[in-house]
Motif scaffolding. Structure first.
Motif, PDB file in Angstrom:
ATOM      1  N   GLY A 112      13.161  -0.120  -8.603  1.00 33.88           N
ATOM      2  CA  GLY A 112      12.530  -1.419  -8.532  1.00 33.88           C
ATOM      3  C   GLY A 112      13.146  -2.262  -7.438  1.00 33.88           C
ATOM      4  N   PRO A 113      12.531  -3.417  -7.140  1.00 36.21           N
ATOM      5  CA  PRO A 113      12.967  -4.243  -6.018  1.00 36.21           C
ATOM      6  C   PRO A 113      14.089  -5.228  -6.326  1.00 36.21           C
ATOM      7  CG  PRO A 113      11.000  -5.193  -6.970  1.00 36.21           C
ATOM      8  CD  PRO A 113      11.281  -3.908  -7.724  1.00 36.21           C
ATOM      9  N   GLU A 134       8.816  -3.559   0.597  1.00 37.84           N
ATOM     10  CA  GLU A 134       7.489  -2.954   0.783  1.00 37.84           C
ATOM     11  C   GLU A 134       7.592  -1.455   1.045  1.00 37.84           C
ATOM     12  OE1 GLU A 134       4.295  -2.926   4.355  1.00 37.84           O
ATOM     13  OE2 GLU A 134       4.846  -4.929   3.651  1.00 37.84           O
ATOM     14  N   GLN A 179       7.982   4.733  -3.603  1.00 36.58           N
ATOM     15  CA  GLN A 179       8.281   4.774  -5.040  1.00 36.58           C
ATOM     16  C   GLN A 179       9.792   4.764  -5.295  1.00 36.58           C
ATOM     17  OE1 GLN A 179       5.853   8.267  -5.932  1.00 36.58           O
ATOM     18  NE2 GLN A 179       4.349   6.889  -6.859  1.00 36.58           N
ATOM     19  N   TYR A 180      10.484   3.942  -4.510  1.00 40.88           N
ATOM     20  CA  TYR A 180      11.930   3.752  -4.648  1.00 40.88           C
ATOM     21  C   TYR A 180      12.692   5.073  -4.550  1.00 40.88           C
ATOM     22  CZ  TYR A 180      10.410  -0.889  -5.657  1.00 40.88           C
ATOM     23  OH  TYR A 180       9.801  -2.117  -5.544  1.00 40.88           O
ATOM     24  N   GLU A 183       8.563   0.325  -2.126  1.00 42.60           N
ATOM     25  CA  GLU A 183       7.422   0.412  -3.055  1.00 42.60           C
ATOM     26  C   GLU A 183       6.515   1.566  -2.649  1.00 42.60           C
ATOM     27  OE1 GLU A 183       5.849  -3.582  -2.859  1.00 42.60           O
ATOM     28  OE2 GLU A 183       7.170  -4.269  -4.476  1.00 42.60           O
TER      29      GLU A 183
END
Length: 188
Positions: A173-174, A94, A100-101, A97
């Motif tokens: 990305g996650p 979270e 924005q990484y 995100e």
């Protein structure tokens, strides 16, 4: 309770420094840019922060306080001790995100100033030790499978999180944080 005027100015300065240091880096952020974007007088900045390094130390300390407060709020919503360990990963997804990484603010500050200012390094180390200590406490309470000792599992979780956050900042990305979570889930 209303904030005192001095605290309002400090918050404006730190809010601006936080945004600029994180987005463009400590070295690429000038004091004049902080002053201009915070919309304050130069004297106001220097009244509260004698040097740019003092501002960075305050930024790291406040970021640490806010980070830990948000993390505790997340963990307090989870009852199961094993799920608390896994919630660490969800919390970091979270936060990444939202950012924005862009990676870990403490690692970013360390890369730029940790070697040149012992106060910056000490503040960053304190934040990371706090994280490790929390993980150790959660591991001890988790009743994990005992494939690893508490110390080994705590270190594994810390290293997995740190590495996954760094990888997420590269791949934007996650996936790496989610993969680290799945691996840790098998160990607990």
């Amino acid at each position: 309770m209303m904030k005192q005027r001095g605290q309002v100015v400090v918050d404006k300065i730190l809010d601006t420094a936080e945004r600029l240091f994180y987005l463009q880096g400590y070295s690429n952020t000038g004091i004049n840019q902080v002053i201009e974007e915070a919309d304050i007088a130069k004297a106001s900045l220097y009244k509260h922060f004698e040097t740019k390094a003092d501002l960075l130390v305050a930024y790291v300390q406040r970021t640490h306080e806010r980070w830990f407060s948000r993390l505790e709020a997340t963990l307090n919503k989870v009852a199961d001790p094993k799920d608390k360990l896994l919630a660490l990963f969800d919390h970091h997804i979270e936060r990444q995100e939202i950012r924005q990484y862009g990676g870990c603010p403490f690692i970013k500050a360390n890369d730029e100033a940790g070697m040149s200012d012992s106060r910056v390094l000490a503040a960053i180390q304190q934040a990371k030790r706090h994280s490790k200590d929390l993980i150790k406490k959660l591991v001890a309470a988790s009743g994990h499978k005992r494939i690893l000792t508490d110390r080994e599992l705590a270190e594994m979780i810390f290293i997995a999180l740190e590495g996954a956050i760094a990888a997420a900042s590269v791949f934007k990305g996650p996936a790496e944080i989610q993969t680290a979570k799945k691996i840790i889930q098998k160990l607990i």
